[in-house]
Motif scaffolding. Sequence first.
Motif, PDB file in Angstrom:
ATOM      1  N   ILE A 112       0.728  -1.194  -0.111  1.00  0.00           N
ATOM      2  CA  ILE A 112       0.108  -0.099  -0.059  1.00  0.00           C
ATOM      3  C   ILE A 112       0.865   1.349   0.021  1.00  0.00           C
ATOM      4  O   ILE A 112       0.575   2.239  -0.670  1.00  0.00           O
ATOM      5  CB  ILE A 112      -0.845   0.008   1.239  1.00  0.00           C
ATOM      6  CG1 ILE A 112      -1.999  -1.208   1.216  1.00  0.00           C
ATOM      7  CG2 ILE A 112      -1.623   1.200   1.294  1.00  0.00           C
ATOM      8  CD1 ILE A 112      -3.046  -0.951   0.240  1.00  0.00           C
ATOM      9  N   PRO A 113       1.781   1.462   0.802  1.00  0.00           N
ATOM     10  CA  PRO A 113       2.653   2.616   0.886  1.00  0.00           C
ATOM     11  C   PRO A 113       3.320   2.918  -0.477  1.00  0.00           C
ATOM     12  O   PRO A 113       3.406   4.034  -0.791  1.00  0.00           O
ATOM     13  CB  PRO A 113       3.676   2.315   2.029  1.00  0.00           C
ATOM     14  CG  PRO A 113       3.101   1.449   2.705  1.00  0.00           C
ATOM     15  CD  PRO A 113       2.317   0.370   1.890  1.00  0.00           C
ATOM     16  N   TYR A 114       3.893   1.876  -1.056  1.00  0.00           N
ATOM     17  CA  TYR A 114       4.485   1.942  -2.321  1.00  0.00           C
ATOM     18  C   TYR A 114       3.683   2.491  -3.490  1.00  0.00           C
ATOM     19  O   TYR A 114       3.959   3.367  -4.261  1.00  0.00           O
ATOM     20  CB  TYR A 114       5.111   0.741  -2.713  1.00  0.00           C
ATOM     21  CG  TYR A 114       6.165   0.356  -1.900  1.00  0.00           C
ATOM     22  CD1 TYR A 114       7.372   0.643  -1.719  1.00  0.00           C
ATOM     23  CD2 TYR A 114       5.861  -0.794  -0.837  1.00  0.00           C
ATOM     24  CE1 TYR A 114       8.289   0.291  -0.982  1.00  0.00           C
ATOM     25  CE2 TYR A 114       6.736  -1.268   0.100  1.00  0.00           C
ATOM     26  CZ  TYR A 114       8.061  -0.657   0.021  1.00  0.00           C
ATOM     27  OH  TYR A 114       9.099  -1.223   0.898  1.00  0.00           O
ATOM     28  N   VAL A 115       2.192   1.780  -3.479  1.00  0.00           N
ATOM     29  CA  VAL A 115       1.257   2.347  -4.453  1.00  0.00           C
ATOM     30  C   VAL A 115       0.907   3.859  -4.196  1.00  0.00           C
ATOM     31  O   VAL A 115       0.825   4.581  -5.136  1.00  0.00           O
ATOM     32  CB  VAL A 115       0.037   1.400  -4.213  1.00  0.00           C
ATOM     33  CG1 VAL A 115      -1.044   1.836  -5.251  1.00  0.00           C
ATOM     34  CG2 VAL A 115       0.636  -0.070  -4.702  1.00  0.00           C
ATOM     35  N   MET A 116       0.728   4.080  -2.814  1.00  0.00           N
ATOM     36  CA  MET A 116       0.370   5.575  -2.609  1.00  0.00           C
ATOM     37  C   MET A 116       1.637   6.389  -3.120  1.00  0.00           C
ATOM     38  O   MET A 116       1.176   7.548  -3.697  1.00  0.00           O
ATOM     39  CB  MET A 116       0.161   5.748  -1.118  1.00  0.00           C
ATOM     40  CG  MET A 116      -1.095   5.077  -0.557  1.00  0.00           C
ATOM     41  SD  MET A 116      -1.518   5.203   1.099  1.00  0.00           S
ATOM     42  CE  MET A 116      -1.848   6.929   1.128  1.00  0.00           C
ATOM     43  N   LEU A 117       2.694   5.948  -2.797  1.00  0.00           N
ATOM     44  CA  LEU A 117       3.739   6.925  -3.240  1.00  0.00           C
ATOM     45  C   LEU A 117       3.690   6.947  -4.876  1.00  0.00           C
ATOM     46  O   LEU A 117       3.994   8.293  -5.076  1.00  0.00           O
ATOM     47  CB  LEU A 117       5.199   6.186  -2.936  1.00  0.00           C
ATOM     48  CG  LEU A 117       6.493   6.915  -3.441  1.00  0.00           C
ATOM     49  CD1 LEU A 117       6.556   8.269  -2.518  1.00  0.00           C
ATOM     50  CD2 LEU A 117       7.841   6.123  -3.125  1.00  0.00           C
ATOM     51  N   ILE A 118       3.489   6.294  -5.393  1.00  0.00           N
ATOM     52  CA  ILE A 118       3.666   6.334  -6.888  1.00  0.00           C
ATOM     53  C   ILE A 118       2.497   7.050  -7.399  1.00  0.00           C
ATOM     54  O   ILE A 118       2.688   8.184  -8.360  1.00  0.00           O
ATOM     55  CB  ILE A 118       3.456   4.906  -7.658  1.00  0.00           C
ATOM     56  CG1 ILE A 118       4.706   4.135  -7.581  1.00  0.00           C
ATOM     57  CG2 ILE A 118       3.095   5.096  -9.258  1.00  0.00           C
ATOM     58  CD1 ILE A 118       4.523   2.673  -7.619  1.00  0.00           C
ATOM     59  N   ALA A 119       1.566   6.913  -6.871  1.00  0.00           N
ATOM     60  CA  ALA A 119       0.085   7.568  -6.962  1.00  0.00           C
ATOM     61  C   ALA A 119       0.527   9.307  -6.977  1.00  0.00           C
ATOM     62  O   ALA A 119      -0.009   9.929  -7.618  1.00  0.00           O
ATOM     63  CB  ALA A 119      -0.961   7.306  -6.393  1.00  0.00           C
ATOM     64  N   VAL A 120       1.024   9.527  -5.576  1.00  0.00           N
ATOM     65  CA  VAL A 120       1.150  10.757  -5.263  1.00  0.00           C
ATOM     66  C   VAL A 120       2.179  11.726  -6.002  1.00  0.00           C
ATOM     67  O   VAL A 120       2.135  12.717  -6.562  1.00  0.00           O
ATOM     68  CB  VAL A 120       1.481  10.913  -3.709  1.00  0.00           C
ATOM     69  CG1 VAL A 120       1.703  12.362  -3.372  1.00  0.00           C
ATOM     70  CG2 VAL A 120       0.389  10.436  -2.939  1.00  0.00           C
ATOM     71  N   LEU A 121       3.163  10.992  -6.316  1.00  0.00           N
ATOM     72  CA  LEU A 121       4.355  11.493  -6.945  1.00  0.00           C
ATOM     73  C   LEU A 121       4.006  11.722  -8.539  1.00  0.00           C
ATOM     74  O   LEU A 121       4.617  12.624  -9.154  1.00  0.00           O
ATOM     75  CB  LEU A 121       5.750  10.787  -6.760  1.00  0.00           C
ATOM     76  CG  LEU A 121       6.238  10.613  -5.471  1.00  0.00           C
ATOM     77  CD1 LEU A 121       7.882  10.228  -5.503  1.00  0.00           C
ATOM     78  CD2 LEU A 121       6.446  12.086  -4.874  1.00  0.00           C
ATOM     79  N   PHE A 122       3.125  10.809  -9.066  1.00  0.00           N
ATOM     80  CA  PHE A 122       2.885  10.830 -10.579  1.00  0.00           C
ATOM     81  C   PHE A 122       1.844  12.335 -10.594  1.00  0.00           C
ATOM     82  O   PHE A 122       2.087  12.970 -11.543  1.00  0.00           O
ATOM     83  CB  PHE A 122       1.644   9.650 -10.723  1.00  0.00           C
ATOM     84  CG  PHE A 122       1.347   9.650 -12.375  1.00  0.00           C
ATOM     85  CD1 PHE A 122       2.145   9.207 -13.358  1.00  0.00           C
ATOM     86  CD2 PHE A 122       0.023  10.175 -12.772  1.00  0.00           C
ATOM     87  CE1 PHE A 122       1.923   9.197 -14.771  1.00  0.00           C
ATOM     88  CE2 PHE A 122      -0.165  10.139 -13.787  1.00  0.00           C
ATOM     89  CZ  PHE A 122       0.713   9.714 -14.889  1.00  0.00           C
ATOM     90  N   TYR A 123       0.848  12.857  -9.590  1.00  0.00           N
ATOM     91  CA  TYR A 123       0.502  13.991  -9.843  1.00  0.00           C
ATOM     92  C   TYR A 123       1.052  15.023  -9.198  1.00  0.00           C
ATOM     93  O   TYR A 123       0.970  16.160  -9.525  1.00  0.00           O
ATOM     94  CB  TYR A 123      -0.946  13.976  -9.276  1.00  0.00           C
ATOM     95  CG  TYR A 123      -1.758  12.880  -9.984  1.00  0.00           C
ATOM     96  CD1 TYR A 123      -2.246  13.296 -11.304  1.00  0.00           C
ATOM     97  CD2 TYR A 123      -2.146  11.484  -9.462  1.00  0.00           C
ATOM     98  CE1 TYR A 123      -3.287  12.388 -12.097  1.00  0.00           C
ATOM     99  CE2 TYR A 123      -2.939  10.882 -10.327  1.00  0.00           C
ATOM    100  CZ  TYR A 123      -3.472  11.355 -11.541  1.00  0.00           C
ATOM    101  OH  TYR A 123      -4.292  10.603 -12.463  1.00  0.00           O
ATOM    102  N   LYS A 124       1.794  14.984  -8.092  1.00  0.00           N
ATOM    103  CA  LYS A 124       2.700  15.872  -7.563  1.00  0.00           C
ATOM    104  C   LYS A 124       4.020  15.606  -7.104  1.00  0.00           C
ATOM    105  O   LYS A 124       4.398  14.938  -6.345  1.00  0.00           O
ATOM    106  CB  LYS A 124       1.649  16.356  -6.036  1.00  0.00           C
ATOM    107  CG  LYS A 124       0.254  16.833  -6.205  1.00  0.00           C
ATOM    108  CD  LYS A 124      -0.087  17.347  -5.023  1.00  0.00           C
ATOM    109  CE  LYS A 124       0.292  18.938  -5.159  1.00  0.00           C
ATOM    110  NZ  LYS A 124      -0.349  19.767  -4.061  1.00  0.00           N
ATOM    111  N   PRO A 125       4.947  15.792  -8.167  1.00  0.00           N
ATOM    112  CA  PRO A 125       6.283  15.241  -8.017  1.00  0.00           C
ATOM    113  C   PRO A 125       7.007  15.802  -6.501  1.00  0.00           C
ATOM    114  O   PRO A 125       7.974  15.186  -6.197  1.00  0.00           O
ATOM    115  CB  PRO A 125       7.048  15.968  -9.315  1.00  0.00           C
ATOM    116  CG  PRO A 125       5.989  16.323 -10.287  1.00  0.00           C
ATOM    117  CD  PRO A 125       4.721  16.331  -9.343  1.00  0.00           C
ATOM    118  N   LYS A 126       6.497  16.883  -5.994  1.00  0.00           N
ATOM    119  CA  LYS A 126       7.011  17.494  -4.927  1.00  0.00           C
ATOM    120  C   LYS A 126       6.542  16.694  -3.718  1.00  0.00           C
ATOM    121  O   LYS A 126       6.807  17.378  -2.604  1.00  0.00           O
ATOM    122  CB  LYS A 126       7.101  18.870  -4.753  1.00  0.00           C
ATOM    123  CG  LYS A 126       7.957  19.694  -5.691  1.00  0.00           C
ATOM    124  CD  LYS A 126       7.927  21.040  -5.417  1.00  0.00           C
ATOM    125  CE  LYS A 126       8.694  21.881  -6.581  1.00  0.00           C
ATOM    126  NZ  LYS A 126       8.095  23.351  -6.453  1.00  0.00           N
ATOM    127  N   GLY A 127       5.474  16.047  -3.779  1.00  0.00           N
ATOM    128  CA  GLY A 127       4.821  15.316  -2.645  1.00  0.00           C
ATOM    129  C   GLY A 127       3.639  16.409  -2.342  1.00  0.00           C
ATOM    130  O   GLY A 127       3.391  17.408  -2.823  1.00  0.00           O
TER     131      GLY A 127
END
Lengths: 294, 237
Positions: A266-281
């Motif tokens: 789950i954390p990895y999927v969330m990381l990919i999803a967030v960074l895809f739309y917001k590269p700075k987090g």
Amino acid sequence: MNTTLCLALLFNGIVLGLIWSVIAIGFSLVLGVGQTINFAHGLLFTFGAYFFFSISRNTSFWIAVIAAPILVAIMSLFLEVVLVRRVYGQDPLFGLLITFGFAIAMEEVIRMVWGKAAYSVSTPIFARGQLILGNFVYSRFRILLALFALTILLLVLWFMSKTSFGAIVKAGMFNSEMISALGHNLPLLRTLVFVMGGLLAGLAGVIGAPLWSIKSGMGTDVLMPGFIIALIGGLGSIKGTIIGGLLVGITTSLAVLVIPRFTDIIPYVMLIAVLFYKPKGLYGEVTILGEVRE
Amino acid sequence: MLSLEKVNSWYGEAQVLRNVDLNVKEGEIVALFGRNGVGKTTTLRSIMGLTPPLGKGKIVFKDENILGLPPYKIANKGIGFVPEDRRIFPYLTVKRNLDTGKKSTHKSNSKTKWDYQKVFQLFPKLEILQDSLGKNLSGGEQQMLTIARTLMGNPELLLLDEPSEGLAPLIARDVINLVLELKKEYGLSILIIEQFSPRVLEYADRCYVMDMGKIVFCGCSEDLRKDVKLQKELLGV
């Protein structure tokens, strides 16, 4: 769906998220100001837990709460002065490798000193008992640990957003050269932030010790979530790290209800999803290693 | 106040400054001109220790050789640096950007002791914007903030790297007027890099021209104004 179970998982997620946030903030500060990926951050967490275990067994619970993080901070000072200081300003890979090597070596030291067996910390008398709300029953100790983690996070948030030193630390995460040109001792600032990161890792170890079994590899289990949360929340943003920690903690915990076999990803999927739309987090101010991409 | 003697700087293998001699006297505005890439910014960075010079040269500030000192120690001697690209901290408010300019260790001899009140007197707009994030300011406001932030450290000598670059003409004029005010009202010594213009010659007491990492002209502004050949060859005017 069982409401009581959902509530218990939600509370577990909040507790988990708050501890991960404490770890992530220390990691994020060191990464931002020192531009060093500190792979020994998990090890410092582990030492926090072991020091807490040993001191509380031989003295008292409260002495252990205070002494364990201080000992970890002293240890992180040693690590910074002897090793990490040499790699500032160089390829970040050097910092990663040197701290990784230190962590592996020190894990062996832990096994030599404390042995291979896992330990657990018993609940102190004042924290025993349950919180009962109708059908919902939850450990009072866990709630107290969560409140302790929240207090630490709010203190860091206040420190970073209200004090002049906090402004310098945040500015240093954005442009360390400029901070130096403004008359601030950058090497000292980096040392202080590294020690602050160590103190936070030690505090997280104190909070994590009663929740998880204390073993030499426990730092590795929290290092990756901490790293992921620092990126999801956005480097440089304390608020983002707290929100990111809670999001990841709660989602991972509740995912047991839906996809119990896949909660670890789950954390990895969330990381990919967030960074895809917001590269700075989510609330990111700088990209990884301080490179600014407006 | 400041004197550079045979300063040489490199970026890796490439030598950027070649035996640069330059000085700034107390209360003076000295302008440094030259085409792009001739070493003007490197000169200021070398003074600040950000691009440390190598070799036997000297950078003397108030009778002390500061060559080889780290940037923070140089700043604490009383030199303020306003970089070319402003480098405000975009995610800090205006007020907290100003906080980063305060120094705890600098025993300043500067005639003015800067604080929020004095800075806001000089830059009234920054007082209105004090709670805004740096990233939300316009180019001119950011430039004011960069200068104000440096002033908070009570410098005696100000190094300004193209402070009017990229600004609308009216705002650029304000910045130039501000530089004059800093000299006249607050007694600051100033070394400024600017694009060559008659306006800059009006307010600079002396000027230097650089080419290929060397100082090729040193004199009063009037001499440079008259030297049309030099302006054409080295400044592209």
